[in-house]
Design a protein around this motif. Structure first.
Motif, PDB file in Angstrom:
ATOM      1  N   THR A  25      10.811  -5.301 -13.894  1.00 53.55           N
ATOM      2  CA  THR A  25      11.928  -6.285 -13.585  1.00 53.55           C
ATOM      3  C   THR A  25      10.707  -7.792 -13.622  1.00 53.55           C
ATOM      4  O   THR A  25      11.461  -8.661 -13.100  1.00 53.55           O
ATOM      5  N   SER A  26       9.540  -7.655 -13.780  1.00 54.92           N
ATOM      6  CA  SER A  26       8.822  -8.668 -13.782  1.00 54.92           C
ATOM      7  C   SER A  26       8.642  -9.354 -12.505  1.00 54.92           C
ATOM      8  O   SER A  26       8.633 -10.499 -12.075  1.00 54.92           O
ATOM      9  N   THR A  27       8.322  -8.422 -11.377  1.00 61.15           N
ATOM     10  CA  THR A  27       8.076  -8.981 -10.054  1.00 61.15           C
ATOM     11  C   THR A  27       6.596  -8.320  -9.972  1.00 61.15           C
ATOM     12  O   THR A  27       6.437  -7.185 -10.106  1.00 61.15           O
ATOM     13  N   ALA A  28       5.829  -9.488  -9.084  1.00 61.09           N
ATOM     14  CA  ALA A  28       4.561  -8.881  -9.052  1.00 61.09           C
ATOM     15  C   ALA A  28       4.196  -8.446  -7.364  1.00 61.09           C
ATOM     16  O   ALA A  28       4.810  -9.219  -6.335  1.00 61.09           O
ATOM     17  N   PHE A  29       3.834  -7.378  -7.124  1.00 63.90           N
ATOM     18  CA  PHE A  29       3.698  -6.589  -6.013  1.00 63.90           C
ATOM     19  C   PHE A  29       2.048  -6.646  -5.494  1.00 63.90           C
ATOM     20  O   PHE A  29       1.253  -6.401  -6.671  1.00 63.90           O
ATOM     21  N   GLY A  30       1.675  -6.944  -4.492  1.00 65.85           N
ATOM     22  CA  GLY A  30       0.134  -6.576  -3.989  1.00 65.85           C
ATOM     23  C   GLY A  30      -0.042  -5.109  -4.599  1.00 65.85           C
ATOM     24  O   GLY A  30       0.649  -3.975  -4.314  1.00 65.85           O
ATOM     25  N   VAL A  31      -1.278  -4.661  -4.689  1.00 65.55           N
ATOM     26  CA  VAL A  31      -1.667  -3.357  -4.955  1.00 65.55           C
ATOM     27  C   VAL A  31      -1.893  -2.727  -3.735  1.00 65.55           C
ATOM     28  O   VAL A  31      -2.797  -3.539  -2.926  1.00 65.55           O
ATOM     29  N   LEU A  32      -1.446  -1.734  -3.514  1.00 63.28           N
ATOM     30  CA  LEU A  32      -1.742  -0.857  -2.361  1.00 63.28           C
ATOM     31  C   LEU A  32      -2.344   0.486  -2.963  1.00 63.28           C
ATOM     32  O   LEU A  32      -1.586   1.055  -3.817  1.00 63.28           O
ATOM     33  N   THR A  33      -3.380   0.934  -2.609  1.00 65.99           N
ATOM     34  CA  THR A  33      -3.948   1.948  -3.174  1.00 65.99           C
ATOM     35  C   THR A  33      -3.110   3.253  -2.910  1.00 65.99           C
ATOM     36  O   THR A  33      -3.124   4.230  -3.913  1.00 65.99           O
ATOM     37  N   ALA A  34      -2.367   3.403  -1.764  1.00 61.95           N
ATOM     38  CA  ALA A  34      -1.650   4.536  -1.704  1.00 61.95           C
ATOM     39  C   ALA A  34      -0.593   4.618  -2.778  1.00 61.95           C
ATOM     40  O   ALA A  34      -0.020   5.665  -3.095  1.00 61.95           O
ATOM     41  N   LYS A  35       0.020   3.602  -3.353  1.00 62.67           N
ATOM     42  CA  LYS A  35       0.791   3.510  -4.485  1.00 62.67           C
ATOM     43  C   LYS A  35       0.159   4.036  -5.738  1.00 62.67           C
ATOM     44  O   LYS A  35       0.937   4.719  -6.529  1.00 62.67           O
ATOM     45  N   LEU A  36      -1.035   3.921  -5.987  1.00 63.34           N
ATOM     46  CA  LEU A  36      -1.772   4.444  -7.131  1.00 63.34           C
ATOM     47  C   LEU A  36      -2.065   5.789  -7.156  1.00 63.34           C
ATOM     48  O   LEU A  36      -2.172   6.567  -8.084  1.00 63.34           O
ATOM     49  N   THR A  37      -2.160   6.512  -5.955  1.00 64.52           N
ATOM     50  CA  THR A  37      -2.382   7.918  -5.654  1.00 64.52           C
ATOM     51  C   THR A  37      -1.364   8.890  -5.373  1.00 64.52           C
ATOM     52  O   THR A  37      -1.367   9.874  -5.108  1.00 64.52           O
ATOM     53  N   THR A  38      -0.257   8.251  -4.808  1.00 64.65           N
ATOM     54  CA  THR A  38       0.780   9.067  -4.234  1.00 64.65           C
ATOM     55  C   THR A  38       2.062   8.692  -5.232  1.00 64.65           C
ATOM     56  O   THR A  38       2.548   7.835  -5.338  1.00 64.65           O
ATOM     57  N   SER A  39       2.438   9.980  -5.748  1.00 64.28           N
ATOM     58  CA  SER A  39       3.625   9.931  -6.709  1.00 64.28           C
ATOM     59  C   SER A  39       4.864   9.537  -6.381  1.00 64.28           C
ATOM     60  O   SER A  39       5.587   8.683  -7.029  1.00 64.28           O
ATOM     61  N   ALA A  40       5.258   9.682  -5.089  1.00 60.89           N
ATOM     62  CA  ALA A  40       6.442   9.321  -4.463  1.00 60.89           C
ATOM     63  C   ALA A  40       6.463   8.004  -4.164  1.00 60.89           C
ATOM     64  O   ALA A  40       7.493   7.306  -3.974  1.00 60.89           O
ATOM     65  N   ALA A  41       5.384   7.118  -4.022  1.00 57.23           N
ATOM     66  CA  ALA A  41       5.109   5.809  -3.608  1.00 57.23           C
ATOM     67  C   ALA A  41       5.609   4.705  -4.544  1.00 57.23           C
ATOM     68  O   ALA A  41       5.767   3.643  -4.397  1.00 57.23           O
ATOM     69  N   LEU A  42       5.503   5.201  -5.825  1.00 52.95           N
ATOM     70  CA  LEU A  42       5.577   4.175  -6.739  1.00 52.95           C
ATOM     71  C   LEU A  42       6.496   4.537  -8.156  1.00 52.95           C
ATOM     72  O   LEU A  42       6.435   5.590  -8.491  1.00 52.95           O
ATOM     73  N   PRO A  43       7.538   3.789  -8.325  1.00 57.30           N
ATOM     74  CA  PRO A  43       8.341   4.071  -9.258  1.00 57.30           C
ATOM     75  C   PRO A  43       7.732   4.043 -10.678  1.00 57.30           C
ATOM     76  O   PRO A  43       6.875   3.495 -10.852  1.00 57.30           O
ATOM     77  N   LEU A  44       8.426   4.833 -11.680  1.00 57.65           N
ATOM     78  CA  LEU A  44       7.842   4.632 -13.042  1.00 57.65           C
ATOM     79  C   LEU A  44       7.675   3.382 -13.552  1.00 57.65           C
ATOM     80  O   LEU A  44       8.814   2.538 -13.029  1.00 57.65           O
ATOM     81  N   GLY A  45       6.913   2.902 -14.452  1.00 59.27           N
ATOM     82  CA  GLY A  45       7.035   1.756 -15.444  1.00 59.27           C
ATOM     83  C   GLY A  45       6.512   0.702 -14.802  1.00 59.27           C
ATOM     84  O   GLY A  45       6.227  -0.516 -15.407  1.00 59.27           O
ATOM     85  N   PHE A  46       5.437   0.821 -13.778  1.00 57.01           N
ATOM     86  CA  PHE A  46       4.802  -0.274 -13.343  1.00 57.01           C
ATOM     87  C   PHE A  46       3.352  -0.495 -14.169  1.00 57.01           C
ATOM     88  O   PHE A  46       2.811   0.372 -14.623  1.00 57.01           O
ATOM     89  N   ASP A  47       3.049  -1.727 -14.327  1.00 50.50           N
ATOM     90  CA  ASP A  47       1.960  -2.128 -14.922  1.00 50.50           C
ATOM     91  C   ASP A  47       0.922  -3.068 -13.964  1.00 50.50           C
ATOM     92  O   ASP A  47       1.173  -3.115 -12.881  1.00 50.50           O
ATOM     93  N   ILE A  48      -0.384  -3.143 -14.752  1.00 47.91           N
ATOM     94  CA  ILE A  48      -1.308  -4.018 -13.765  1.00 47.91           C
ATOM     95  C   ILE A  48      -1.823  -5.024 -14.237  1.00 47.91           C
ATOM     96  O   ILE A  48      -1.849  -5.202 -15.552  1.00 47.91           O
ATOM     97  N   GLY A  49      -1.912  -6.106 -13.573  1.00 51.92           N
ATOM     98  CA  GLY A  49      -2.347  -7.347 -14.018  1.00 51.92           C
ATOM     99  C   GLY A  49      -3.001  -8.238 -13.207  1.00 51.92           C
ATOM    100  O   GLY A  49      -3.297  -7.897 -11.942  1.00 51.92           O
ATOM    101  N   VAL A  50      -3.689  -9.370 -13.356  1.00 57.92           N
ATOM    102  CA  VAL A  50      -4.380  -9.932 -12.524  1.00 57.92           C
ATOM    103  C   VAL A  50      -4.056 -11.590 -12.501  1.00 57.92           C
ATOM    104  O   VAL A  50      -4.053 -12.271 -13.617  1.00 57.92           O
ATOM    105  N   PHE A  51      -3.796 -12.301 -11.352  1.00 53.34           N
ATOM    106  CA  PHE A  51      -3.526 -13.668 -11.348  1.00 53.34           C
ATOM    107  C   PHE A  51      -4.823 -14.472 -11.653  1.00 53.34           C
ATOM    108  O   PHE A  51      -5.910 -14.293 -11.148  1.00 53.34           O
ATOM    109  N   GLN A  52      -4.578 -15.652 -12.445  1.00 55.88           N
ATOM    110  CA  GLN A  52      -5.724 -16.426 -12.868  1.00 55.88           C
ATOM    111  C   GLN A  52      -5.619 -17.690 -12.170  1.00 55.88           C
ATOM    112  O   GLN A  52      -6.615 -18.394 -12.327  1.00 55.88           O
ATOM    113  N   ASN A  53      -4.690 -17.716 -11.055  1.00 52.64           N
ATOM    114  CA  ASN A  53      -4.675 -18.984 -10.177  1.00 52.64           C
ATOM    115  C   ASN A  53      -3.818 -18.514  -8.926  1.00 52.64           C
ATOM    116  O   ASN A  53      -3.277 -17.606  -9.244  1.00 52.64           O
ATOM    117  N   LEU A  54      -3.894 -19.417  -7.919  1.00 49.86           N
ATOM    118  CA  LEU A  54      -3.162 -19.190  -6.896  1.00 49.86           C
ATOM    119  C   LEU A  54      -1.709 -19.359  -7.092  1.00 49.86           C
ATOM    120  O   LEU A  54      -1.209 -20.289  -7.633  1.00 49.86           O
TER     121      LEU A  54
END
Length: 135
Positions: A25-54
Motif C-alpha cells: 500500500t506504499s507505506t515505508a517502514f524502517g528495516v528491522l532485520t528480524a523482519k527479513l529473516t523471520t517468516s511470521a514477522a513480515l507479510p507478503l509483498g514488501f519491497d526494498i527501497g532507499v530514501f534519497q533525501n530526508l
C-alpha cells in the motif's frame, strides 16, 4: 540514470541513504532485520527501497528502488565494486555494512564509491531483477 522510484508515506523520520521496507500500500517502514529473516514477522509483498533525501514521519516522498549513483547509508569499510557481501548487520536497521548478518545479504546492490570509518553516505547502483521480500 535509469531509476525507478515509488511514492510512499513514511512511518518514521528517515534520513538520506536509509533503506526501508515498502508495503503493497506504499507505506515505508524502517528495516528491522528480524523482519527479513523471520517468516511470521513480515507479510507478503514488501519491497526494498532507499530514501534519497530526508523525509519526516507522516510525510510523502519518493523512494529509489532501482538506479545508478544513488545515496546509501553505510557503516564500516566497504570497497567500491563490492556486491557479493553487502547487507544489513544485526543492529544497523537500514544501514549497509560489508559483513552482513546471516540472511541479511542484499543482492543487486553495487557500491560505487568506497568508504571507510563510521556511518556515512556513499553511492551505489541498485539493479533489477530483485525479488520482493517474502518470508
Amino acid at each position: 540514470q535509469g531509476g525507478h522510484y515509488e511514492y510512499v508515506e513514511a512511518t518514521a523520520t528517515q534520513i538520506t541513504g536509509k533503506f526501508v521496507l515498502i508495503s503493497p500500500t506504499s507505506t515505508a517502514f524502517g528495516v528491522l532485520t528480524a523482519k527479513l529473516t523471520t517468516s511470521a514477522a513480515l507479510p507478503l509483498g514488501f519491497d526494498i527501497g532507499v530514501f534519497q533525501n530526508l523525509i519526516s514521519q507522516g510525510e510523502f516522498g519518493w523512494v529509489a528502488k532501482k538506479g545508478r549513483n544513488l545515496y546509501v547509508l553505510c557503516t564500516g569499510t566497504i570497497t567500491a565494486g563490492n556486491s557479493s557481501c553487502v547487507g544489513f548487520g544485526s543492529a544497523q536497521s537500514g544501514i549497509l555494512k560489508s559483513a552482513p548478518a546471516v540472511g541479511n545479504t542484499l543482492h543487486g546492490v553495487w557500491i560505487t564509491t568506497s568508504i571507510s570509518g563510521g556511518t556515512q553516505t556513499t553511492t551505489a547502483t541498485l539493479q533489477w531483477p530483485r525479488s520482493v521480500v517474502h518470508p
